[in-house]
Each structure stands twice: as structure tokens, then as C-alpha cells.
Design a protein around this motif. Structure first.
Motif, PDB file in Angstrom:
ATOM      1  N   LEU A   2       9.127  36.671 -44.059  1.00  0.00           N
ATOM      2  CA  LEU A   2       9.075  38.105 -43.807  1.00  0.00           C
ATOM      3  C   LEU A   2       9.691  38.445 -42.463  1.00  0.00           C
ATOM      4  N   GLN A   3      10.441  39.544 -42.460  1.00  0.00           N
ATOM      5  CA  GLN A   3      11.038  40.076 -41.242  1.00  0.00           C
ATOM      6  C   GLN A   3      10.764  41.572 -41.172  1.00  0.00           C
ATOM      7  N   PRO A   4      10.762  42.135 -39.954  1.00  0.00           N
ATOM      8  CA  PRO A   4      10.526  43.575 -39.838  1.00  0.00           C
ATOM      9  C   PRO A   4      11.499  44.385 -40.690  1.00  0.00           C
ATOM     10  N   ASN A   5      10.970  45.446 -41.287  1.00  0.00           N
ATOM     11  CA  ASN A   5      11.702  46.379 -42.148  1.00  0.00           C
ATOM     12  C   ASN A   5      12.052  45.804 -43.522  1.00  0.00           C
ATOM     13  N   MET A   6      11.457  44.674 -43.892  1.00  0.00           N
ATOM     14  CA  MET A   6      11.429  44.323 -45.306  1.00  0.00           C
ATOM     15  C   MET A   6      10.384  45.214 -45.967  1.00  0.00           C
ATOM     16  N   THR A   7      10.619  45.598 -47.205  1.00  0.00           N
ATOM     17  CA  THR A   7       9.704  46.496 -47.907  1.00  0.00           C
ATOM     18  C   THR A   7       9.337  45.910 -49.262  1.00  0.00           C
ATOM     19  N   PHE A   8       8.065  46.002 -49.608  1.00  0.00           N
ATOM     20  CA  PHE A   8       7.550  45.395 -50.828  1.00  0.00           C
ATOM     21  C   PHE A   8       6.620  46.349 -51.558  1.00  0.00           C
ATOM     22  N   HIS A   9       6.502  46.130 -52.866  1.00  0.00           N
ATOM     23  CA  HIS A   9       5.455  46.746 -53.662  1.00  0.00           C
ATOM     24  C   HIS A   9       4.433  45.655 -53.950  1.00  0.00           C
ATOM     25  N   LEU A  10       3.276  45.763 -53.318  1.00  0.00           N
ATOM     26  CA  LEU A  10       2.186  44.801 -53.485  1.00  0.00           C
ATOM     27  C   LEU A  10       1.264  45.348 -54.563  1.00  0.00           C
ATOM     28  N   ILE A  11       1.290  44.711 -55.739  1.00  0.00           N
ATOM     29  CA  ILE A  11       0.592  45.274 -56.895  1.00  0.00           C
ATOM     30  C   ILE A  11      -0.222  44.191 -57.596  1.00  0.00           C
ATOM     31  N   PRO A  12      -1.435  43.937 -57.095  1.00  0.00           N
ATOM     32  CA  PRO A  12      -2.284  42.904 -57.685  1.00  0.00           C
ATOM     33  C   PRO A  12      -3.055  43.415 -58.901  1.00  0.00           C
ATOM     34  N   GLY A  13      -2.357  43.867 -59.909  1.00  0.00           N
ATOM     35  CA  GLY A  13      -3.015  44.346 -61.114  1.00  0.00           C
ATOM     36  C   GLY A  13      -3.583  43.200 -61.935  1.00  0.00           C
ATOM     37  N   ILE A  14      -4.698  43.459 -62.569  1.00  0.00           N
ATOM     38  CA  ILE A  14      -5.322  42.491 -63.480  1.00  0.00           C
ATOM     39  C   ILE A  14      -5.474  43.160 -64.837  1.00  0.00           C
ATOM     40  N   TRP A  15      -4.956  42.508 -65.864  1.00  0.00           N
ATOM     41  CA  TRP A  15      -5.023  43.044 -67.219  1.00  0.00           C
ATOM     42  C   TRP A  15      -5.697  42.010 -68.112  1.00  0.00           C
ATOM     43  N   LEU A  16      -6.906  42.320 -68.550  1.00  0.00           N
ATOM     44  CA  LEU A  16      -7.692  41.414 -69.381  1.00  0.00           C
ATOM     45  C   LEU A  16      -7.566  41.837 -70.848  1.00  0.00           C
ATOM     46  N   ASP A  17      -8.362  41.257 -71.727  1.00  0.00           N
ATOM     47  CA  ASP A  17      -8.155  41.479 -73.160  1.00  0.00           C
ATOM     48  C   ASP A  17      -8.343  42.928 -73.583  1.00  0.00           C
ATOM     49  N   GLN A  18      -9.316  43.631 -73.000  1.00  0.00           N
ATOM     50  CA  GLN A  18      -9.615  44.986 -73.460  1.00  0.00           C
ATOM     51  C   GLN A  18      -9.597  46.040 -72.354  1.00  0.00           C
TER      52      GLN A  18
END
Length: 397
Positions: A343-359
Motif C-alpha cells: 500500500l502507498q498513499p493515494n491508493m484507493t480500494f473498495h473494502l467489502i467484507p460481505g458474507i452470503w450464506l445459504d438463505q
């Protein structure tokens, strides 16, 4: 133009340096985001073949596109008009000729047909037919795979790019609040989508919005077990949970954001899942800083949620910023095990820790910028599960 000529020239210089490292003399760019990044060209013309050609010993790139789009290139790019070369309309969706035949003829005319050409082999806009026609039309050229060559240059944003993403974040905050505010028992999914679209485009009083590369993703009920469903004309029911994954967009720069809402009291299992995800997300945001590797963020996530027994198989996030449909991701660094991008300054990310289970499932995400000492999120909204009771949300103020 979205940027000054000096910034475009600096981008061209970095591109040529990368070309030299890769042994590429002529770079043939078909990804519209990369075309925009280097030339400023911005039009909905990527449904037909077009190209930006960067030549190692020429000051400016050459734009080649459909004849009726040439004036659009004049209006939006910094290129000299003589560097804008349109092809006739009988090349469009023809079964007897192909726009890459035209490109090959141009390269022959300017003496570039016997050089090493880099092509973006793996992107949505460069087809197998494109490659075959180029090889046929340029039999003396050597072709190299230059996929993501420009994308990696885009990884570190300029201050102006960061400002555009901050504006996009203001738009997505409004769109998210409007969407969540409208979700309720008896409301049609499509009406919520329409409200979100309206806000995404109208933007704020200070600046308007652009069309995002991905439409609002709005799975509800048991469909929250998967992330990439849109909407129907069904009406929401009491007890439904709804995932909203949206983005604000300003001058093609995106700031995505995901939140989850429940109509009425949520189940214990959804409440628990939401707490696990938010705890892991917060832990990652607290440790992100320059000098660490992408995989270290994923490791922090994994260790934080380990006690819950929940496992996330998919990546945790990805580089984000400038793009066109069908994706706002930049296809370079990913936040996952094995990605050693530092990582370096002014890098940009979408941090998306989604969890999708059976239902059922839960998402809460943040678009972020790596700063000199840590990171900052572009948007500023609560991350917890939103519980809607009656006409108003109870925990999103």
C-alpha cells in the motif's frame, strides 16, 4: 477535459516508461477507462470498436473510433484534431470488414506495422475477432499481452482524482440514505431503484452525478444470499432484509458503498452476522496504512472473525476508481491472501467484507484512500445493520 494537459502528459510519460519495461513499442488500448485516463475521451461509444494508440516516440496518442464519435473526441480529449482518426460507418457491425482492419491500415501508413505491439488481451472490449484481424492485417508485427499495463499506473491517484472520488462519496451517501429511507413494507423494489438512480444522477446542489458503471444491486429476502442481483417489481414484506450496494460517480470516478437494512426486527442470526462483519471491517480500517501488503488486511479480517466460525471465501476488496460499465473495479490489486501489493498513499480500494450464506447475507462496505499514516473512508455513514420500524429507520440517524 477533466484534468489539465500537464496531468495527461505525465500519465503518458509513465505509460511509456512501463511500455519500455515490457518491451512494447506501440500500445493498442481498447479499455475505455484507460482511453479516458490517457486522452480524456469520454463517450458512450464502447459498444463499437475504438482504440487509443500510444507510440513510444510520438508525443501524443492517436484516437481511432467511429466517424460519428470523432466530434466527441474533439470535445472531451486534449489531443490534436489531426490525431483523431475516424473510420467510416460501414465498418460498424459488418460481416465483410472490421474496424481492426482500419487500425492495421493506419499503422501501416504511419510506419508502425513492423514493431512490437501491446494489446489488452483480457478486457471486455477486445474480442477474439479483434486480435485475429490485427494479426492478419499486421503480419510483420510482434504482439505482446499488455493487459493491465495502464491499469497499474492508475493505482495511485492524483489529488484531483481523490477530490473527484470525494465528490462521488457525497453522492453515494445521499443515494444510500434515499434508498434506505424509502425501503418499507409494501414498497416496490423498482421504485426504490428509481429513487436511487435519480439521486445518483442529480448529485448535490454543488455538483451533479455521472452514471455509475454498475446499476444498484438490491437483493432482498432470501436473495440476500447472493450479492449481484438487482431488483424486481415485487413489494417488500415485513421481515425482509435488503442489501444495497451502490456507487456515486463523478467524472467517471466511483465511490462504492454497501449497507444492509431489515424491515422490522431482524432474526438473531442476521443480527449476529452483521456484528461479526462490522467488527472485522472496523479492525481492517484501523490497521490499514502505507507499507503493508494487501494480504495483511485479509489476515487481520480472518483473525478478527475467526472465533465466530464464519469464513469468507471471496476476496475482501479491490482497487477502485475510474471506470465504465460493466465494472467500477480497476482489476489490479485485490485484498486477499497472496496479494503482496504494498500500500502507498493515494491508493484507493473498495473494502467489502460481505458474507452470503445459504438463505441470508449481510454487506457493509467502505471505499477508502490510503493516507500518509493510515486510511480514510470516502463516505461517512453508520455501518451497523439498519432496522426499519414503520416509516423511519431507527438507527441510521
Amino acid at each position: 477535459m477533466s484534468f489539465g494537459t500537464t496531468e495527461y502528459q505525465e500519465r503518458i510519460l509513465r505509460t511509456k516508461q512501463r511500455m519500455a519495461e515490457k518491451g512494447v513499442e506501440v500500445l493498442l488500448i481498447t479499455d475505455p477507462a484507460n482511453m479516458n485516463y490517457l486522452s480524456g475521451y469520454d463517450g458512450w461509444s464502447f459498444y463499437v470498436h475504438q482504440m487509443l494508440i500510444v507510440i513510444d516516440d510520438e508525443d501524443q496518442p492517436i484516437w481511432i473510433g467511429r466517424n460519428q464519435d470523432a466530434n466527441g473526441a474533439k470535445a472531451t480529449s486534449w489531443l490534436y484534431h489531426e490525431n483523431l482518426i475516424p473510420y467510416p460507418d460501414d465498418y460498424v457491425q459488418s460481416d465483410t470488414k472490421h474496424p481492426m482492419d482500419f487500425v492495421a491500415d493506419i499503422l501501416k501508413q504511419i510506419g508502425q506495422d513492423k514493431r512490437t505491439c501491446g494489446v489488452e488481451m483480457d478486457n471486455y472490449y477486445f474480442t477474439a475477432k479483434c486480435y485475429e484481424q490485427l494479426k492478419k492485417g499486421l503480419p510483420d508485427a510482434e504482439f505482446k499481452d499488455a493487459t493491465l499495463l495502464v491499469n497499474w499506473i492508475r493505482l495511485i491517484k492524483s489529488d484531483t482524482e481523490i477530490e473527484y472520488m470525494k465528490r462521488a462519496a457525497k453522492i453515494v451517501e445521499k443515494a444510500m440514505m434515499d434508498g434506505i429511507g424509502m425501503i418499507n413494507e409494501g414498497v416496490r423494489e423498482c421504485d426504490v431503484a428509481a429513487r436511487i438512480f435519480h439521486t445518483q444522477i442529480t448529485g448535490t446542489k454543488e455538483f451533479g452525478g455521472d452514471y455509475p458503471s454498475i446499476v444498484p444491486l438490491l437483493p432482498s429476502g432470501e436473495k440476500t444470499s447472493t450479492p449481484h442481483l438487482t431488483w424486481t417489481d415485487d413489494r417488500y414484506k415485513k421481515g425482509d432484509s435488503v442489501i444495497l450496494e451502490l456507487a456515486g460517480c463523478y467524472k467517471r470516478y466511483h465511490s462504492p458503498l454497501a449497507r444492509t437494512v431489515n424491515i422490522g426486527k431482524p432474526s438473531e442470526r442476521l443480527q449476529y452476522l452483521s456484528e461479526v462483519v462490522v467488527e472485522g471491517l472496523n479492525a481492517c480500517l484501523d490497521m490499514i496504512k502505507p507499507g503493508i501488503a494487501c494480504e495483511e488486511i485479509e489476515e487481520t479480517w480472518r483473525k478478527t472473525i475467526h472465533k465466530s466460525g464464519i469464513v469468507k471465501e471471496s476476496r475482501l476488496g479491490y482497487a477502485v476508481g475510474l471506470n465504465y460499465p460493466p465494472d467500477w473495479g480497476e482489476h489490479t490489486a485485490s485484498i486477499r491472501k497472496g496479494d503482496k501489493t504494498i500500500l502507498q498513499p493515494n491508493m484507493t480500494f473498495h473494502l467489502i467484507p460481505g458474507i452470503w450464506l445459504d438463505q441470508y447475507g449481510f454487506e457493509a462496505s467502505e471505499a477508502l484512500r490510503v493516507t500518509a499514516t493510515g486510511c480514510e473512508t470516502f463516505a461517512s455513514l453508520p455501518r451497523q445493520l439498519v432496522i426499519k420500524e414503520g416509516a423511519l429507520e431507527t438507527n441510521f440517524n
